[in-house]
Design an enzyme around this catalytic site. Structure first.
Site, PDB file in Angstrom:
ATOM      1  N   ASP A 194       0.865  -1.186   0.000  1.00 57.81           N
ATOM      2  CA  ASP A 194       0.000   0.000   0.000  1.00 57.81           C
ATOM      3  C   ASP A 194       0.898   1.231   0.000  1.00 57.81           C
ATOM      4  O   ASP A 194       2.099   1.145   0.260  1.00 57.81           O
ATOM      5  CB  ASP A 194      -0.895  -0.014   1.252  1.00 57.81           C
ATOM      6  CG  ASP A 194      -1.778   1.225   1.344  1.00 57.81           C
ATOM      7  OD1 ASP A 194      -2.397   1.575   0.332  1.00 57.81           O
ATOM      8  OD2 ASP A 194      -1.839   1.852   2.421  1.00 57.81           O
ATOM      9  N   SER A 195       0.283   2.379  -0.216  1.00 57.47           N
ATOM     10  CA  SER A 195       1.034   3.628  -0.158  1.00 57.47           C
ATOM     11  C   SER A 195       1.481   3.954   1.268  1.00 57.47           C
ATOM     12  O   SER A 195       2.394   4.743   1.453  1.00 57.47           O
ATOM     13  CB  SER A 195       0.161   4.771  -0.685  1.00 57.47           C
ATOM     14  OG  SER A 195      -1.046   4.811   0.041  1.00 57.47           O
ATOM     15  N   TYR A 205      -0.576   8.448  -2.489  1.00 58.87           N
ATOM     16  CA  TYR A 205      -0.612   8.163  -3.921  1.00 58.87           C
ATOM     17  C   TYR A 205      -1.849   8.829  -4.552  1.00 58.87           C
ATOM     18  O   TYR A 205      -1.887   9.062  -5.751  1.00 58.87           O
ATOM     19  CB  TYR A 205      -0.743   6.652  -4.168  1.00 58.87           C
ATOM     20  CG  TYR A 205       0.494   5.814  -3.940  1.00 58.87           C
ATOM     21  CD1 TYR A 205       1.669   6.334  -3.404  1.00 58.87           C
ATOM     22  CD2 TYR A 205       0.469   4.452  -4.273  1.00 58.87           C
ATOM     23  CE1 TYR A 205       2.780   5.519  -3.213  1.00 58.87           C
ATOM     24  CE2 TYR A 205       1.579   3.646  -4.092  1.00 58.87           C
ATOM     25  CZ  TYR A 205       2.732   4.173  -3.554  1.00 58.87           C
ATOM     26  OH  TYR A 205       3.815   3.361  -3.368  1.00 58.87           O
ATOM     27  N   GLY A 206      -2.846   9.081  -3.716  1.00 59.17           N
ATOM     28  CA  GLY A 206      -4.162   9.501  -4.213  1.00 59.17           C
ATOM     29  C   GLY A 206      -4.220  10.847  -4.894  1.00 59.17           C
ATOM     30  O   GLY A 206      -5.233  11.188  -5.506  1.00 59.17           O
ATOM     31  N   CYS A 253      -3.659  -0.976  -2.053  1.00 59.01           N
ATOM     32  CA  CYS A 253      -3.959   0.432  -2.330  1.00 59.01           C
ATOM     33  C   CYS A 253      -4.902   0.528  -3.537  1.00 59.01           C
ATOM     34  O   CYS A 253      -4.581   0.037  -4.619  1.00 59.01           O
ATOM     35  CB  CYS A 253      -2.654   1.156  -2.632  1.00 59.01           C
ATOM     36  SG  CYS A 253      -2.880   2.885  -3.020  1.00 59.01           S
ATOM     37  N   ASN A 254      -6.042   1.163  -3.339  1.00 58.81           N
ATOM     38  CA  ASN A 254      -7.013   1.315  -4.431  1.00 58.81           C
ATOM     39  C   ASN A 254      -6.436   2.148  -5.570  1.00 58.81           C
ATOM     40  O   ASN A 254      -6.635   1.833  -6.750  1.00 58.81           O
ATOM     41  CB  ASN A 254      -8.281   1.995  -3.915  1.00 58.81           C
ATOM     42  CG  ASN A 254      -9.069   1.118  -2.974  1.00 58.81           C
ATOM     43  OD1 ASN A 254     -10.092   0.568  -3.334  1.00 58.81           O
ATOM     44  ND2 ASN A 254      -8.583   0.956  -1.752  1.00 58.81           N
ATOM     45  N   THR A 255      -5.729   3.213  -5.205  1.00 55.18           N
ATOM     46  CA  THR A 255      -5.162   4.098  -6.231  1.00 55.18           C
ATOM     47  C   THR A 255      -4.165   3.324  -7.099  1.00 55.18           C
ATOM     48  O   THR A 255      -4.151   3.453  -8.331  1.00 55.18           O
ATOM     49  CB  THR A 255      -4.470   5.303  -5.554  1.00 55.18           C
ATOM     50  OG1 THR A 255      -5.388   5.913  -4.650  1.00 55.18           O
ATOM     51  CG2 THR A 255      -4.015   6.316  -6.561  1.00 55.18           C
ATOM     52  N   GLU A 285      -6.433   8.954   9.408  1.00 57.20           N
ATOM     53  CA  GLU A 285      -5.082   8.827   9.993  1.00 57.20           C
ATOM     54  C   GLU A 285      -4.971   9.583  11.313  1.00 57.20           C
ATOM     55  O   GLU A 285      -4.159   9.231  12.169  1.00 57.20           O
ATOM     56  CB  GLU A 285      -4.014   9.293   8.991  1.00 57.20           C
ATOM     57  CG  GLU A 285      -3.903   8.322   7.847  1.00 57.20           C
ATOM     58  CD  GLU A 285      -2.558   8.327   7.138  1.00 57.20           C
ATOM     59  OE1 GLU A 285      -1.621   8.988   7.595  1.00 57.20           O
ATOM     60  OE2 GLU A 285      -2.472   7.626   6.111  1.00 57.20           O
ATOM     61  N   CYS A 298     -11.267   2.980  -0.963  1.00 57.13           N
ATOM     62  CA  CYS A 298      -9.991   3.505  -0.458  1.00 57.13           C
ATOM     63  C   CYS A 298      -9.658   2.749   0.816  1.00 57.13           C
ATOM     64  O   CYS A 298     -10.565   2.447   1.620  1.00 57.13           O
ATOM     65  CB  CYS A 298     -10.122   5.003  -0.184  1.00 57.13           C
ATOM     66  SG  CYS A 298      -8.663   5.716   0.596  1.00 57.13           S
ATOM     67  N   THR A 299      -8.381   2.474   0.985  1.00 57.12           N
ATOM     68  CA  THR A 299      -7.929   1.696   2.147  1.00 57.12           C
ATOM     69  C   THR A 299      -8.407   2.263   3.490  1.00 57.12           C
ATOM     70  O   THR A 299      -8.639   1.524   4.430  1.00 57.12           O
ATOM     71  CB  THR A 299      -6.389   1.709   2.197  1.00 57.12           C
ATOM     72  OG1 THR A 299      -5.930   3.044   1.962  1.00 57.12           O
ATOM     73  CG2 THR A 299      -5.808   0.762   1.186  1.00 57.12           C
ATOM     74  N   HIS A 300      -8.523   3.595   3.549  1.00 58.94           N
ATOM     75  CA  HIS A 300      -8.822   4.233   4.833  1.00 58.94           C
ATOM     76  C   HIS A 300     -10.299   4.221   5.194  1.00 58.94           C
ATOM     77  O   HIS A 300     -10.656   4.469   6.339  1.00 58.94           O
ATOM     78  CB  HIS A 300      -8.361   5.696   4.800  1.00 58.94           C
ATOM     79  CG  HIS A 300      -6.882   5.865   4.785  1.00 58.94           C
ATOM     80  ND1 HIS A 300      -6.086   5.343   3.788  1.00 58.94           N
ATOM     81  CD2 HIS A 300      -6.050   6.494   5.644  1.00 58.94           C
ATOM     82  CE1 HIS A 300      -4.830   5.658   4.032  1.00 58.94           C
ATOM     83  NE2 HIS A 300      -4.775   6.354   5.146  1.00 58.94           N
TER      84      HIS A 300
HETATM   85  N1  DGL Z   1      -4.034   3.847  -0.111  1.00 55.50           N
HETATM   86  C1  DGL Z   1      -4.739   4.878  -0.846  1.00 55.50           C
HETATM   87  C2  DGL Z   1      -5.932   4.257  -1.568  1.00 55.50           C
HETATM   88  O1  DGL Z   1      -6.465   3.246  -1.181  1.00 55.50           O
HETATM   89  C3  DGL Z   1      -5.164   6.007   0.060  1.00 55.50           C
HETATM   90  C4  DGL Z   1      -4.013   6.845   0.593  1.00 55.50           C
HETATM   91  C5  DGL Z   1      -3.223   7.522  -0.507  1.00 55.50           C
HETATM   92  O2  DGL Z   1      -3.713   8.468  -1.138  1.00 55.50           O
HETATM   93  O3  DGL Z   1      -2.107   7.081  -0.745  1.00 55.50           O
HETATM   94  O4  DGL Z   1      -6.362   4.774  -2.562  1.00 55.50           O
END
Ligand code: DGL
Length: 284
Positions: free
Chosen positions: A17-18, A49-50, A80-82, A160, A195-197
Protein backbone atom coordinates in the site's frame (compact mmCIF):
# COMPACT_ATOMS: atom_id res chain seq x y z
CA UNK A 1 1.65 -33.13 -2.96
CA UNK A 2 5.35 -32.90 -3.94
CA UNK A 3 7.89 -31.38 -1.51
CA UNK A 4 8.51 -28.54 -3.98
CA UNK A 5 4.81 -27.59 -4.16
CA UNK A 6 4.63 -27.72 -0.34
CA UNK A 7 7.71 -25.51 0.01
CA UNK A 8 6.31 -22.97 -2.49
CA UNK A 9 2.97 -22.81 -0.69
CA UNK A 10 4.76 -22.03 2.59
CA UNK A 11 6.09 -18.75 1.22
CA UNK A 12 4.49 -15.53 2.46
CA UNK A 13 1.85 -13.44 0.71
CA UNK A 14 3.05 -9.92 -0.17
CA UNK A 15 0.69 -7.00 0.41
CA UNK A 16 1.53 -3.41 -0.44
CA UNK A 17 0.00 0.00 0.00
CA UNK A 18 1.03 3.63 -0.16
CA UNK A 19 1.21 3.71 3.64
CA UNK A 20 -0.64 2.58 6.70
CA UNK A 21 -4.25 2.39 5.39
CA UNK A 22 -3.64 -0.93 3.61
CA UNK A 23 -3.57 -2.51 7.04
CA UNK A 24 -7.39 -2.69 6.70
CA UNK A 25 -6.78 -5.11 3.82
CA UNK A 26 -4.03 -6.94 5.72
CA UNK A 27 -6.41 -7.28 8.67
CA UNK A 28 -9.11 -8.82 6.48
CA UNK A 29 -6.57 -11.21 4.88
CA UNK A 30 -5.17 -12.22 8.28
CA UNK A 31 -8.69 -12.97 9.56
CA UNK A 32 -9.58 -14.96 6.42
CA UNK A 33 -6.25 -16.84 6.21
CA UNK A 34 -4.72 -16.87 9.73
CA UNK A 35 -2.23 -19.61 8.85
CA UNK A 36 -0.51 -17.60 6.11
CA UNK A 37 2.69 -15.61 6.64
CA UNK A 38 2.24 -12.04 5.40
CA UNK A 39 4.74 -9.37 4.37
CA UNK A 40 3.27 -5.87 4.33
CA UNK A 41 5.00 -2.98 2.61
CA UNK A 42 3.82 0.58 3.26
CA UNK A 43 5.47 3.12 0.98
CA UNK A 44 5.28 5.76 3.71
CA UNK A 45 8.01 7.90 2.13
CA UNK A 46 5.79 8.62 -0.88
CA UNK A 47 2.25 8.58 0.56
CA UNK A 48 -0.25 9.85 -0.54
CA UNK A 49 -0.61 8.16 -3.92
CA UNK A 50 -4.16 9.50 -4.21
CA UNK A 51 -3.11 12.90 -5.53
CA UNK A 52 -0.31 11.68 -7.84
CA UNK A 53 -0.33 11.08 -11.60
CA UNK A 54 -1.06 7.57 -12.95
CA UNK A 55 2.52 7.41 -14.32
CA UNK A 56 4.06 8.03 -10.90
CA UNK A 57 1.67 5.63 -9.14
CA UNK A 58 2.44 2.91 -11.72
CA UNK A 59 6.19 3.36 -11.15
CA UNK A 60 5.76 3.25 -7.36
CA UNK A 61 3.65 0.09 -7.68
CA UNK A 62 6.31 -1.62 -9.85
CA UNK A 63 8.97 -0.78 -7.27
CA UNK A 64 6.86 -1.97 -4.34
CA UNK A 65 6.08 -5.22 -6.18
CA UNK A 66 9.78 -5.75 -6.90
CA UNK A 67 10.65 -5.23 -3.21
CA UNK A 68 8.17 -7.97 -2.27
CA UNK A 69 9.17 -10.34 -5.07
CA UNK A 70 12.78 -10.00 -3.84
CA UNK A 71 11.45 -11.27 -0.49
CA UNK A 72 10.18 -14.44 -2.15
CA UNK A 73 6.42 -13.92 -1.86
CA UNK A 74 4.06 -16.46 -3.48
CA UNK A 75 1.31 -13.95 -4.30
CA UNK A 76 0.87 -10.19 -4.45
CA UNK A 77 -2.04 -8.13 -3.20
CA UNK A 78 -2.22 -4.46 -4.18
CA UNK A 79 -4.06 -3.17 -1.12
CA UNK A 80 -3.96 0.43 -2.33
CA UNK A 81 -7.01 1.32 -4.43
CA UNK A 82 -5.16 4.10 -6.23
CA UNK A 83 -2.36 1.71 -7.23
CA UNK A 84 -4.79 -1.12 -8.07
CA UNK A 85 -6.60 1.22 -10.44
CA UNK A 86 -3.50 1.68 -12.61
CA UNK A 87 -1.13 -1.22 -11.99
CA UNK A 88 -2.83 -4.64 -11.81
CA UNK A 89 -2.40 -5.52 -15.50
CA UNK A 90 1.07 -3.99 -15.60
CA UNK A 91 2.23 -6.19 -12.71
CA UNK A 92 0.53 -9.27 -14.16
CA UNK A 93 2.56 -8.69 -17.33
CA UNK A 94 5.77 -8.33 -15.30
CA UNK A 95 5.12 -11.46 -13.17
CA UNK A 96 2.99 -13.76 -15.34
CA UNK A 97 3.20 -16.80 -13.05
CA UNK A 98 2.44 -14.95 -9.81
CA UNK A 99 -1.16 -14.68 -8.54
CA UNK A 100 -1.77 -10.91 -8.37
CA UNK A 101 -4.88 -9.28 -7.00
CA UNK A 102 -5.95 -5.67 -6.71
CA UNK A 103 -8.84 -4.33 -4.67
CA UNK A 104 -10.82 -2.73 -7.52
CA UNK A 105 -12.20 -5.86 -9.25
CA UNK A 106 -13.40 -7.62 -6.06
CA UNK A 107 -15.00 -4.39 -4.79
CA UNK A 108 -16.73 -3.69 -8.10
CA UNK A 109 -18.00 -7.28 -8.32
CA UNK A 110 -19.39 -7.22 -4.77
CA UNK A 111 -21.19 -3.93 -5.42
CA UNK A 112 -22.84 -5.30 -8.58
CA UNK A 113 -24.02 -8.32 -6.64
CA UNK A 114 -25.27 -6.25 -3.69
CA UNK A 115 -27.17 -3.57 -5.61
CA UNK A 116 -30.86 -4.05 -6.36
CA UNK A 117 -31.55 -0.73 -8.08
CA UNK A 118 -28.30 -0.61 -10.10
CA UNK A 119 -27.50 2.84 -8.68
CA UNK A 120 -24.02 2.31 -7.29
CA UNK A 121 -21.88 4.90 -5.53
CA UNK A 122 -18.09 4.84 -5.41
CA UNK A 123 -16.00 6.93 -3.06
CA UNK A 124 -12.23 6.97 -3.36
CA UNK A 125 -9.20 9.25 -3.71
CA UNK A 126 -8.98 11.94 -6.36
CA UNK A 127 -6.71 9.86 -8.65
CA UNK A 128 -8.83 6.70 -8.37
CA UNK A 129 -12.01 8.58 -9.30
CA UNK A 130 -10.33 10.60 -12.07
CA UNK A 131 -8.84 7.42 -13.62
CA UNK A 132 -12.31 5.81 -13.82
CA UNK A 133 -11.16 2.24 -13.09
CA UNK A 134 -13.94 1.48 -10.59
CA UNK A 135 -16.60 3.03 -12.82
CA UNK A 136 -15.35 0.95 -15.77
CA UNK A 137 -15.18 -2.25 -13.71
CA UNK A 138 -18.78 -1.81 -12.49
CA UNK A 139 -20.07 -1.05 -16.01
CA UNK A 140 -18.21 -4.07 -17.42
CA UNK A 141 -19.93 -6.36 -14.93
CA UNK A 142 -23.32 -4.63 -15.01
CA UNK A 143 -23.68 -2.49 -18.16
CA UNK A 144 -27.02 -1.00 -17.05
CA UNK A 145 -25.59 0.29 -13.75
CA UNK A 146 -25.77 4.00 -13.01
CA UNK A 147 -22.51 4.89 -11.30
CA UNK A 148 -22.16 7.90 -9.00
CA UNK A 149 -18.49 8.58 -8.27
CA UNK A 150 -17.18 11.00 -5.68
CA UNK A 151 -13.61 11.82 -4.67
CA UNK A 152 -13.37 12.22 -0.88
CA UNK A 153 -9.92 13.66 -0.41
CA UNK A 154 -10.22 14.73 3.24
CA UNK A 155 -11.27 11.30 4.52
CA UNK A 156 -7.70 9.92 4.40
CA UNK A 157 -6.31 12.60 6.72
CA UNK A 158 -9.26 12.29 9.11
CA UNK A 159 -8.83 8.52 9.36
CA UNK A 160 -5.08 8.83 9.99
CA UNK A 161 -5.81 11.34 12.76
CA UNK A 162 -8.05 8.69 14.32
CA UNK A 163 -11.15 10.88 13.84
CA UNK A 164 -13.43 7.99 13.05
CA UNK A 165 -16.49 9.43 14.80
CA UNK A 166 -17.85 12.72 16.06
CA UNK A 167 -19.60 15.81 14.85
CA UNK A 168 -16.77 17.24 12.76
CA UNK A 169 -16.41 13.98 10.85
CA UNK A 170 -20.17 13.86 10.24
CA UNK A 171 -20.18 17.40 8.82
CA UNK A 172 -17.35 16.45 6.44
CA UNK A 173 -19.08 13.22 5.43
CA UNK A 174 -22.35 15.04 4.76
CA UNK A 175 -20.56 17.56 2.57
CA UNK A 176 -18.91 14.89 0.42
CA UNK A 177 -21.69 12.29 0.40
CA UNK A 178 -24.57 14.72 -0.20
CA UNK A 179 -24.03 14.58 -3.96
CA UNK A 180 -24.65 10.82 -3.97
CA UNK A 181 -28.19 11.31 -2.64
CA UNK A 182 -29.56 14.00 -4.94
CA UNK A 183 -33.22 14.71 -4.32
CA UNK A 184 -34.06 14.87 -8.06
CA UNK A 185 -32.72 11.40 -8.88
CA UNK A 186 -33.02 7.90 -7.39
CA UNK A 187 -30.39 7.61 -4.68
CA UNK A 188 -27.75 4.91 -4.58
CA UNK A 189 -28.55 1.67 -2.77
CA UNK A 190 -24.91 0.50 -2.61
CA UNK A 191 -21.67 2.35 -1.90
CA UNK A 192 -18.16 1.02 -2.55
CA UNK A 193 -15.60 2.14 0.02
CA UNK A 194 -12.90 2.44 -2.65
CA UNK A 195 -9.99 3.50 -0.46
CA UNK A 196 -7.93 1.70 2.15
CA UNK A 197 -8.82 4.23 4.83
CA UNK A 198 -12.59 4.21 4.46
CA UNK A 199 -13.47 0.95 6.26
CA UNK A 200 -12.57 2.64 9.58
CA UNK A 201 -15.18 5.31 8.80
CA UNK A 202 -17.84 2.72 7.99
CA UNK A 203 -20.08 3.34 11.01
CA UNK A 204 -20.02 7.09 10.54
CA UNK A 205 -20.75 6.72 6.79
CA UNK A 206 -23.65 4.36 7.57
CA UNK A 207 -25.06 6.95 10.03
CA UNK A 208 -25.01 9.65 7.37
CA UNK A 209 -26.39 7.56 4.48
CA UNK A 210 -28.90 5.45 6.44
CA UNK A 211 -29.47 1.72 6.54
CA UNK A 212 -30.98 1.55 3.02
CA UNK A 213 -27.48 1.97 1.52
CA UNK A 214 -25.30 -1.16 1.59
CA UNK A 215 -21.60 -0.49 2.15
CA UNK A 216 -19.12 -2.64 0.23
CA UNK A 217 -15.79 -2.89 2.00
CA UNK A 218 -13.16 -3.67 -0.62
CA UNK A 219 -10.81 -5.00 2.12
CA UNK A 220 -13.26 -7.81 2.97
CA UNK A 221 -14.08 -8.63 -0.65
CA UNK A 222 -10.37 -8.75 -1.56
CA UNK A 223 -9.60 -11.17 1.28
CA UNK A 224 -12.41 -13.43 0.04
CA UNK A 225 -11.13 -13.21 -3.55
CA UNK A 226 -7.57 -14.01 -2.42
CA UNK A 227 -8.79 -17.08 -0.53
CA UNK A 228 -10.55 -18.28 -3.67
CA UNK A 229 -7.53 -17.56 -5.88
CA UNK A 230 -5.08 -19.47 -3.64
CA UNK A 231 -7.53 -22.33 -3.16
CA UNK A 232 -7.96 -22.68 -6.93
CA UNK A 233 -4.22 -22.52 -7.62
CA UNK A 234 -3.43 -25.00 -4.80
CA UNK A 235 -1.18 -22.48 -3.09
CA UNK A 236 -2.76 -22.23 0.35
CA UNK A 237 -0.32 -22.93 3.18
CA UNK A 238 -0.35 -26.70 3.81
CA UNK A 239 -0.89 -26.17 7.60
CA UNK A 240 -3.90 -23.84 7.81
CA UNK A 241 -4.19 -24.23 11.61
CA UNK A 242 -0.80 -22.69 12.32
CA UNK A 243 -0.43 -19.05 13.43
CA UNK A 244 0.96 -17.08 10.51
CA UNK A 245 3.64 -14.42 11.04
CA UNK A 246 3.37 -10.83 9.88
CA UNK A 247 6.36 -8.77 8.79
CA UNK A 248 6.06 -5.00 8.33
CA UNK A 249 8.27 -3.00 5.94
CA UNK A 250 8.09 0.76 5.42
CA UNK A 251 10.06 3.30 3.41
CA UNK A 252 9.91 5.99 6.12
CA UNK A 253 8.87 6.62 9.73
CA UNK A 254 8.70 3.31 11.62
CA UNK A 255 7.42 5.00 14.81
CA UNK A 256 4.60 6.88 13.08
CA UNK A 257 3.58 3.74 11.20
CA UNK A 258 3.35 1.78 14.45
CA UNK A 259 1.41 4.56 16.17
CA UNK A 260 -1.15 5.12 13.40
CA UNK A 261 -1.47 1.36 12.71
CA UNK A 262 -3.77 1.03 15.74
CA UNK A 263 -6.61 2.74 13.85
CA UNK A 264 -6.44 0.32 10.91
CA UNK A 265 -5.32 -3.00 12.35
CA UNK A 266 -6.91 -5.12 15.04
CA UNK A 267 -3.65 -5.98 16.73
CA UNK A 268 -0.98 -3.61 18.04
CA UNK A 269 2.16 -3.00 15.98
CA UNK A 270 5.36 -2.11 17.86
CA UNK A 271 7.89 0.24 16.22
CA UNK A 272 10.62 -2.40 16.80
CA UNK A 273 8.68 -4.84 14.60
CA UNK A 274 8.71 -2.42 11.65
CA UNK A 275 11.66 -2.57 9.28
CA UNK A 276 12.84 0.45 7.30
CA UNK A 277 13.79 -0.46 3.72
CA UNK A 278 15.07 1.29 0.60
CA UNK A 279 12.71 0.85 -2.30
CA UNK A 280 14.57 -0.95 -5.15
CA UNK A 281 15.33 0.91 -8.36
CA UNK A 282 13.78 -0.41 -11.58
CA UNK A 283 16.09 -1.65 -14.33
CA UNK A 284 14.20 0.26 -17.05
N1 DGL B 1 -4.03 3.85 -0.11
C1 DGL B 1 -4.74 4.88 -0.85
C2 DGL B 1 -5.93 4.26 -1.57
O1 DGL B 1 -6.47 3.25 -1.18
C3 DGL B 1 -5.16 6.01 0.06
C4 DGL B 1 -4.01 6.85 0.59
C5 DGL B 1 -3.22 7.52 -0.51
O2 DGL B 1 -3.71 8.47 -1.14
O3 DGL B 1 -2.11 7.08 -0.75
O4 DGL B 1 -6.36 4.77 -2.56
Amino acid sequence: MSNQVQADARRPIGVFDSGVGGLTVLDAIHRALPGEDLVYLGDTARVPYGTKSPESVARYARQAALALVQRNVKALVIACNTASAVAVELLRDSYPTMPILGVVEPGAKASCEASTSGHIGIIATESTIAGGAYQAAVRRLRPSAVVHAQACSLFVALAEEGWTEGELLERVLERYLGSLQQSDAPGIDTLVLGCTHFPVLKNAIANVLGSQVRLVDSAETTAAALTELLTDSGELHPEPDRQGEIRYLVTDGTARFARVAGTFFSRPVRAEEVELIDIPQLQK
